[in-house]
Every structure is written in structure tokens, then in C-alpha cells.
Design a protein around this motif. Structure first.
Motif, short mmCIF file in Angstrom:
data_model
loop_
_atom_site.label_atom_id
_atom_site.label_comp_id
_atom_site.label_asym_id
_atom_site.label_seq_id
_atom_site.Cartn_x
_atom_site.Cartn_y
_atom_site.Cartn_z
N PHE A 1 0.83 -1.20 0.00
CA PHE A 1 0.00 0.00 0.00
C PHE A 1 0.86 1.26 0.00
O PHE A 1 0.62 2.21 -0.75
CB PHE A 1 -0.93 -0.01 1.22
N GLN A 2 1.90 1.28 0.83
CA GLN A 2 2.77 2.44 0.92
C GLN A 2 3.54 2.66 -0.38
O GLN A 2 3.66 3.79 -0.85
CB GLN A 2 3.73 2.27 2.10
N ARG A 3 4.04 1.60 -0.99
CA ARG A 3 4.78 1.73 -2.25
C ARG A 3 3.88 2.23 -3.37
O ARG A 3 4.29 3.06 -4.18
CB ARG A 3 5.43 0.41 -2.64
N LYS A 4 2.63 1.74 -3.42
CA LYS A 4 1.69 2.21 -4.45
C LYS A 4 1.35 3.68 -4.24
O LYS A 4 1.23 4.44 -5.21
CB LYS A 4 0.42 1.37 -4.43
N SER A 5 1.19 4.10 -3.01
CA SER A 5 0.87 5.50 -2.72
C SER A 5 2.01 6.42 -3.13
O SER A 5 1.77 7.50 -3.70
CB SER A 5 0.58 5.69 -1.24
N ILE A 6 3.23 6.02 -2.86
CA ILE A 6 4.39 6.84 -3.23
C ILE A 6 4.53 6.89 -4.75
O ILE A 6 4.81 7.94 -5.33
CB ILE A 6 5.67 6.30 -2.57
N ASN B 1 17.94 -7.04 -0.29
CA ASN B 1 17.80 -8.28 -1.06
C ASN B 1 16.38 -8.83 -0.96
O ASN B 1 16.11 -9.91 -1.46
CB ASN B 1 18.80 -9.33 -0.57
N ASP B 2 15.51 -8.10 -0.31
CA ASP B 2 14.12 -8.53 -0.18
C ASP B 2 13.41 -8.36 -1.52
O ASP B 2 13.59 -7.34 -2.18
CB ASP B 2 13.42 -7.69 0.89
N PRO B 3 12.60 -9.34 -1.93
CA PRO B 3 11.96 -9.25 -3.25
C PRO B 3 11.05 -8.04 -3.42
O PRO B 3 10.95 -7.49 -4.51
CB PRO B 3 11.16 -10.54 -3.36
N VAL B 4 10.37 -7.58 -2.36
CA VAL B 4 9.47 -6.44 -2.50
C VAL B 4 10.10 -5.14 -2.01
O VAL B 4 9.48 -4.10 -2.10
CB VAL B 4 8.12 -6.68 -1.78
#
Length: 128
Positions: free
Chosen positions: A57-62, A93-96
Motif C-alpha cells: 500500500f505504501q509503495r503504491k501510494s508513493i 535483497n528482499d523481493p518487495v
């Protein structure tokens, strides 16, 4: 060998229970107390919620809001060289893309939640 001072004598691996000045009973210190488990569990829960629920949600908002602009230019393009992203902190190295800043933020919220739960249970036990 370093002589033992009053500080060294007061610091022990055992906890004395009882009134000050009396011998009291000696109780060994426990590594996994109820408080440790509550704070650790709350921190783990908040890290899980942050990683799997709020991060997308935070990544989509940014992404939807875009980078800040002035006069139709990014701050970096406008001449502010200190506005460039610090990629060393955001590298993961985290996928998301769950990075160090996210871990520190969600871990702090987890600790706050754990200590709040301990405070509430302490107040309830005291009858307040």
C-alpha cells in the motif's frame, strides 16, 4: 587481575528478592520472561504486518504521488544535490524492497505496542 569494586560486587547474575537490607531469597535470572515474550511477539507481529500488509500500500501510494517537484523539475534536477536518494540505505535483497528503514520503523512500533500491552496488564493487575 582487576580488584573487585563495590560496583562489581553489586552487579550479580542473580536477583535478590526481598526488602533492602535483608538477605531475602535468591532467585536465578530468567532469559525468557513474560515481558521478553510480549515485546518480542509484538515486534514480530508488527514486522509481519509492515512487510506483508502495509508495504504494498505504501509503495503504491508513493508511486502514485510521484517525486516532489518545483517548477516542473525534480529537486535534484533543479540544483539541490543533497536531495538525491541514498541508495546504500535503501539497498535490500528482499523481493518487495523491505529495507533497513522499514525494519527500524516497524520494529520501533512493535516495541511501543509491546510496552503498551505490558503497561495495560500491569495497571489491570494493580487494580487501577
Amino acid at each position: 587481575m582487576v580488584p573487585r569494586t563495590a560496583f562489581h560486587r553489586n552487579v550479580a547474575k542473580r536477583v535478590r528478592v526481598g526488602r533492602s537490607g535483608s538477605r531475602g531469597r535468591v532467585q536465578p535470572a530468567r532469559a525468557l520472561s513474560d515481558a521478553n515474550l510480549v515485546v518480542s511477539g509484538a515486534t514480530a507481529a508488527m514486522l509481519f504486518v509492515g512487510r506483508f500488509a502495509f508495504l504494498p500500500f505504501q509503495r503504491k501510494s508513493i508511486e502514485k504521488a510521484g517525486r516532489p517537484r518545483q517548477n516542473d523539475q525534480d529537486y535534484y534536477e533543479a540544483g539541490d544535490v543533497r536531495s538525491a536518494e541514498a541508495f546504500s540505505v535503501m539497498k535490500t535483497n528482499d523481493p518487495v524492497g523491505f529495507n533497513l528503514v522499514d525494519v527500524l520503523a516497524w520494529g520501533a512500533l512493535g516495541h511501543a505496542l509491546g510496552y503498551a500491552a505490558l503497561a495495560v496488564s500491569s495497571f489491570q493487575a494493580a487494580g487501577l
